[in-house]
Design an enzyme around this catalytic site. Structure first.
Site, mmCIF file in Angstrom:
data_model
loop_
_atom_site.group_PDB
_atom_site.id
_atom_site.type_symbol
_atom_site.label_atom_id
_atom_site.label_comp_id
_atom_site.label_asym_id
_atom_site.label_seq_id
_atom_site.Cartn_x
_atom_site.Cartn_y
_atom_site.Cartn_z
ATOM 1 N N LYS A 83 -10.655 -9.204 18.764
ATOM 2 C CA LYS A 83 -9.680 -8.385 17.983
ATOM 3 C C LYS A 83 -8.285 -9.281 18.306
ATOM 4 O O LYS A 83 -8.029 -9.555 19.309
ATOM 5 C CB LYS A 83 -9.491 -6.973 18.319
ATOM 6 C CG LYS A 83 -9.157 -6.216 17.147
ATOM 7 C CD LYS A 83 -9.299 -4.736 17.794
ATOM 8 C CE LYS A 83 -8.652 -3.758 16.641
ATOM 9 N NZ LYS A 83 -8.450 -2.496 17.379
HETATM 10 C C1 E4P Z 1 -8.650 0.554 15.629
HETATM 11 O O1 E4P Z 1 -8.840 -0.622 15.465
HETATM 12 C C2 E4P Z 1 -6.861 0.916 15.671
HETATM 13 O O2 E4P Z 1 -6.552 0.436 16.920
HETATM 14 C C3 E4P Z 1 -6.787 2.341 15.778
HETATM 15 O O3 E4P Z 1 -7.482 2.823 14.463
HETATM 16 C C4 E4P Z 1 -5.254 2.806 15.806
HETATM 17 O O4 E4P Z 1 -5.321 3.968 15.708
HETATM 18 P P1 E4P Z 1 -4.070 4.946 15.813
HETATM 19 O O5 E4P Z 1 -2.977 4.402 14.684
HETATM 20 O O6 E4P Z 1 -4.560 6.429 15.874
HETATM 21 O O7 E4P Z 1 -3.653 4.680 17.288
#
Ligand code: E4P
Length: 218
Positions: A83
Site C-alpha cells: 500500500k
Molecule cells: C483502508 O485501507 C483505510 O486505511 C481505512 O479504510 C481508513 O478508514 P478510516 O477513515 O475509518 O480510518
C-alpha cells in the site's frame, strides 16, 4: 463485490475468515499501531490466515525508501498488496512494483483524477476514502460512482475500486450499488450486515412451532 476486513487484529481476522466470506484484509499504519504488533510479524500472520490480498502500507514518503520498504513488505508473502499513498513518489513506487509483478493498493484517494493516475501507474487497487469525505461535508459515495464510471470506459485500466473508510452498512450497500469491486469494512460493520430484526423474529417463531412437533431431523 469482494469483502476485505479493515483491521490488524488477528483474533478478529481469524473469526471472520471462518465464515468463508472474507476475500482479503487491509491495514494501515494507524491500525498496525492500534494492534501493538510488529508490522512484519503481524502481516506474515495475517497472510497465513487469509489467502486473498493483504494490504501492508509503507511508512516512508520518498521514492527510494518507499521502494525498499515496499519490496521488503512484498517479500513477506505472495499475497501481500503493497500500500502506497497517492503522492508523486507513491505512484512512482507503484509503477516500479507493478512492473515487478506486485499488487499495489494506492491509498488516500480523494478525487477521481487521483484515481485515474493510480490506474495509469498500474495499481491493482485504488482506495477512495468514503467516510473521511463524508466527515468534511462531501458525499464520499459520489467519488466511488465517478471512479467506477471512468474505469468502465477504458478496457486498459485494470485497477479495482476498493471502497475504504467505510463507516456503516449503508456505505456497504451504496458501494455495491455503485459497482465498487471491493469494500474494506471494519469488523463490527461486517457483523452488522448479518442483522435484521425480522430474521430474529422469524427464527424465534419457526423454532417455537418446531418444538411443538416433537420431531428431530437427526
Ligand atoms: C483502508 O485501507 C483505510 O486505511 C481505512 O479504510 C481508513 O478508514 P478510516 O477513515 O475509518 O480510518
Amino acid at each position: 463485490m469482494k469483502f476485505f476486513v479493515d483491521t490488524a487484529e488477528i483474533a478478529e481476522i481469524k473469526d471472520l475468515a471462518e465464515t468463508g466470506l472474507l476475500d482479503g484484509v487491509t491495514t494501515n499504519p494507524s491500525l498496525i499501531a492500534k494492534s501493538g504488533r510488529n508490522i512484519l510479524e503481524v502481516i506474515a500472520e495475517i497472510c497465513d490466515i487469509v489467502p486473498g490480498p493483504v494490504s501492508a502500507e509503507v511508512a516512508a514518503t520518498d521514492f527510494d525508501t518507499m521502494l525498499k520498504e515496499g519490496r521488503k513488505l512484498a517479500a513477506i508473502a505472495k499475497n501481500v498488496a503493497v500500500k502506497v499513498p497517492l503522492t508523486v513518489d507513491g505512484l512512482k513506487t507503484c509503477r516500479v512494483l507493478a512492473n515487478e509483478g506486485r499488487q499495489v493498493n494506492v491509498t488516500l484517494c480523494f478525487s477521481a483524477n487521483q484515481a485515474l493516475l493510480a490506474a495509469k501507474a498500474g495499481a491493482a487497487f485504488v482506495s477512495p476514502f468514503v467516510g473521511r469525505l463524508d466527515d468534511i461535508g462531501e458525499d464520499g459515495m459520489l467519488l466511488i460512482e465517478d471512479i467506477v464510471q471512468i474505469y468502465d470506459q477504458y478496457d486498459a485500466l485494470k485497477t479495482e475500486v476498493l471502497a475504504a473508510s467505510i463507516r456503516g452498512p449503508g456505505h456497504v450497500l451504496a458501494a455495491a450499488k455503485a459497482g465498487a469491486h471491493v469494500a474494506t469494512i471494519p469488523p463490527n460493520v461486517i457483523r452488522q450486515l448479518y442483522a435484521h430484526p425480522l430474521t430474529d423474529k422469524g427464527l424465534a417463531a419457526f423454532l417455537s412451532d418446531w418444538s411443538k412437533t416433537g420431531q428431530s431431523i437427526l
